[in-house]
Design an enzyme around this catalytic site. Structure first.
Site, mmCIF file in Angstrom:
data_model
loop_
_atom_site.group_PDB
_atom_site.id
_atom_site.type_symbol
_atom_site.label_atom_id
_atom_site.label_comp_id
_atom_site.label_asym_id
_atom_site.label_seq_id
_atom_site.Cartn_x
_atom_site.Cartn_y
_atom_site.Cartn_z
ATOM 1 N N SER A 79 0.864 -1.193 0.000
ATOM 2 C CA SER A 79 0.000 0.000 0.000
ATOM 3 C C SER A 79 0.891 1.230 0.000
ATOM 4 O O SER A 79 2.037 1.171 0.474
ATOM 5 C CB SER A 79 -0.864 0.008 1.266
ATOM 6 O OG SER A 79 -1.487 1.267 1.430
ATOM 7 N N TYR A 104 -1.203 -0.884 10.318
ATOM 8 C CA TYR A 104 -1.322 -1.061 8.867
ATOM 9 C C TYR A 104 -0.106 -0.465 8.154
ATOM 10 O O TYR A 104 0.520 -1.120 7.318
ATOM 11 C CB TYR A 104 -2.616 -0.402 8.385
ATOM 12 C CG TYR A 104 -2.935 -0.654 6.936
ATOM 13 C CD1 TYR A 104 -3.435 -1.888 6.527
ATOM 14 C CD2 TYR A 104 -2.752 0.335 5.978
ATOM 15 C CE1 TYR A 104 -3.741 -2.124 5.196
ATOM 16 C CE2 TYR A 104 -3.058 0.105 4.642
ATOM 17 C CZ TYR A 104 -3.556 -1.132 4.259
ATOM 18 O OH TYR A 104 -3.845 -1.369 2.933
HETATM 19 P P1 NAP Z 1 -11.392 -6.110 1.342
HETATM 20 O O1 NAP Z 1 -12.459 -5.706 0.406
HETATM 21 O O2 NAP Z 1 -11.631 -6.024 2.800
HETATM 22 O O3 NAP Z 1 -10.964 -7.606 0.953
HETATM 23 C C1 NAP Z 1 -10.127 -8.351 1.768
HETATM 24 C C2 NAP Z 1 -10.111 -9.782 1.286
HETATM 25 O O4 NAP Z 1 -9.255 -10.532 2.162
HETATM 26 C C3 NAP Z 1 -11.478 -10.441 1.344
HETATM 27 O O5 NAP Z 1 -11.562 -11.426 0.330
HETATM 28 C C4 NAP Z 1 -11.469 -11.104 2.714
HETATM 29 O O6 NAP Z 1 -12.412 -12.136 2.787
HETATM 30 C C5 NAP Z 1 -10.010 -11.596 2.754
HETATM 31 N N1 NAP Z 1 -9.531 -11.844 4.111
HETATM 32 C C6 NAP Z 1 -9.620 -11.006 5.174
HETATM 33 N N2 NAP Z 1 -9.112 -11.613 6.260
HETATM 34 C C7 NAP Z 1 -8.691 -12.842 5.867
HETATM 35 C C8 NAP Z 1 -8.088 -13.942 6.533
HETATM 36 N N3 NAP Z 1 -7.821 -13.907 7.844
HETATM 37 N N4 NAP Z 1 -7.799 -15.054 5.816
HETATM 38 C C9 NAP Z 1 -8.080 -15.114 4.485
HETATM 39 N N5 NAP Z 1 -8.626 -14.100 3.801
HETATM 40 C C10 NAP Z 1 -8.947 -12.993 4.495
HETATM 41 O O7 NAP Z 1 -10.054 -5.287 1.102
HETATM 42 P P2 NAP Z 1 -9.360 -4.714 -0.226
HETATM 43 O O8 NAP Z 1 -9.467 -3.249 -0.164
HETATM 44 O O9 NAP Z 1 -9.789 -5.455 -1.433
HETATM 45 O O10 NAP Z 1 -7.834 -5.065 0.125
HETATM 46 C C11 NAP Z 1 -7.082 -6.085 -0.528
HETATM 47 C C12 NAP Z 1 -5.596 -5.808 -0.295
HETATM 48 O O11 NAP Z 1 -5.265 -4.564 -0.882
HETATM 49 C C13 NAP Z 1 -5.214 -5.709 1.177
HETATM 50 O O12 NAP Z 1 -3.940 -6.274 1.385
HETATM 51 C C14 NAP Z 1 -5.165 -4.214 1.404
HETATM 52 O O13 NAP Z 1 -4.312 -3.869 2.480
HETATM 53 C C15 NAP Z 1 -4.622 -3.746 0.070
HETATM 54 N N6 NAP Z 1 -4.901 -2.335 -0.194
HETATM 55 C C16 NAP Z 1 -6.174 -1.882 -0.360
HETATM 56 C C17 NAP Z 1 -6.383 -0.529 -0.623
HETATM 57 C C18 NAP Z 1 -7.759 0.050 -0.845
HETATM 58 O O14 NAP Z 1 -7.881 1.286 -0.924
HETATM 59 N N7 NAP Z 1 -8.790 -0.742 -0.982
HETATM 60 C C19 NAP Z 1 -5.306 0.344 -0.694
HETATM 61 C C20 NAP Z 1 -4.021 -0.145 -0.509
HETATM 62 C C21 NAP Z 1 -3.830 -1.503 -0.276
HETATM 63 P P3 NAP Z 1 -12.983 -12.688 4.229
HETATM 64 O O15 NAP Z 1 -13.337 -11.481 5.024
HETATM 65 O O16 NAP Z 1 -14.124 -13.575 3.880
HETATM 66 O O17 NAP Z 1 -11.854 -13.460 4.817
#
Ligand code: NAP
Length: 257
Positions: free
Chosen positions: A148, A164
């Site tokens: 990130s 984070y």
């Molecule tokens: P999200 O919508 O919350 O998705 C997270 C995913 O991870 C879901 O499929 C969730 O499914 C799974 N997950 C969560 N806890 C887990 C566990 N203990 N074991 C296995 N799977 C798990 O978040 P997102 O925004 O798509 O983020 C995805 C990645 O991108 C993350 O690493 C985040 O830090 C990074 N990121 C996101 C952003 C942003 O703005 N969205 C920015 C920078 C980086 P379940 O809850 O069913 O487990």
């Protein structure tokens, strides 16, 4: 080799963690469209099944494995399941992640551990397992870590996510160290550093900080449904064979100002 062939992923096997929604699902779609067989995991089986159905409806071959990656003991069985179905893993996308917001002075111990366990420990355990069992013996592989822009710097005022930021900085240097160590095995390890993309994790923050985020983003936009696709396909492909240990910001330029 033609440029199209360099980007082609036909028949490659990609394991994308946290692909039941959000950025993981977007990247799984992109890898599927370029020809990958997909293995996806997340904790909630129903949402994962929905994602599987959506991917299969686009004609992709998909294995869905409900799995809590915060438990180290679940890592080997996940890899077993993918190998049993597809026989190999060419591309590992360490995407599952979590965050927690609280002022550092009152940050709960369990919040710190939850974030570090999923964002740092799980990519380590899974990369070690896939590397040891599949990629090192094969002499090839692509590991892509979802870090990130929070791993590159602190936060705008009012955004309090100390674990984070720390975890994502750790993941970026994990990427460099692993790339340095596994380059000799033909394994590329790179990180993607998204800016703000709408998702379950980020929606509340985007809503709260919408104006200041936009003002701090040169392209004046937040990430969209297609904005990670090109980068993940590129890093997973032979087109990126000479790139390793890099952290690529996909953030509308917000990390440069
Ligand atoms: P999200 O919508 O919350 O998705 C997270 C995913 O991870 C879901 O499929 C969730 O499914 C799974 N997950 C969560 N806890 C887990 C566990 N203990 N074991 C296995 N799977 C798990 O978040 P997102 O925004 O798509 O983020 C995805 C990645 O991108 C993350 O690493 C985040 O830090 C990074 N990121 C996101 C952003 C942003 O703005 N969205 C920015 C920078 C980086 P379940 O809850 O069913 O487990």
């Amino acid at each position: 080799m033609s440029v199209k062939a360099l980007f082609d992923l036909t028949g490659r096997v990609a394991l994308v963690t946290g692909a039941s929604r959000g950025l993981g699902l977007q990247m799984a779609e992109a890898l599927g469209e370029m020809g990958c067989k997909l293995a996806i995991c997340a904790r909630k089986a129903a949402e994962l099944a929905e994602a599987q159905a959506r991917l299969e409806a686009q004609g992709f071959e998909v294995l869905a494995v409900p799995c809590d990656l915060s438990q180290a003991a679940n890592v080997a069985p996940l890899v077993d399941a993918v190998l049993e179905r597809f026989g190999t893993i060419d591309i590992l996308v360490n995407n599952a992640g979590a965050t927690w917001g609280a002022p550092t002075a009152n940050y709960p111990d369990e919040a710190w551990r939850k974030v570090m366990t999923l964002n740092v420990d799980a990519p380590f355990y899974l990369s070690r397992e896939v590397g040891r069992r599949v990629m090192i013996p094969a002499g090839r592989g692509k590991i892509i870590n979802l870090a990130s822009i929070a791993g590159l710097r602190g936060n705008p005022p009012g955004m309090q996510t100390i674990a984070y930021n720390t975890s994502k900085a750790a993941l970026i240097n994990f990427t460099r160290a692993l790339a340095a160590e596994w380059g000799e095995f033909g394994i590329n390890v790179n990180a993607i550093c998204p800016g703000f993309f709408p998702s379950k994790m980020a929606n509340a923050l985007i809503e709260k900080f919408a104006d200041s985020l936009m003002a701090r983003t040169p392209l004046r936009r937040i990430g969209g449904d297609e904005d990670l696709k090109g980068a993940v396909v590129f890093l997973a492909s032979d087109a990126a064979r000479h790139i390793t240990g890099q952290a690529i910001a996909i953030d509308g330029g917000s990390s440069i100002i």
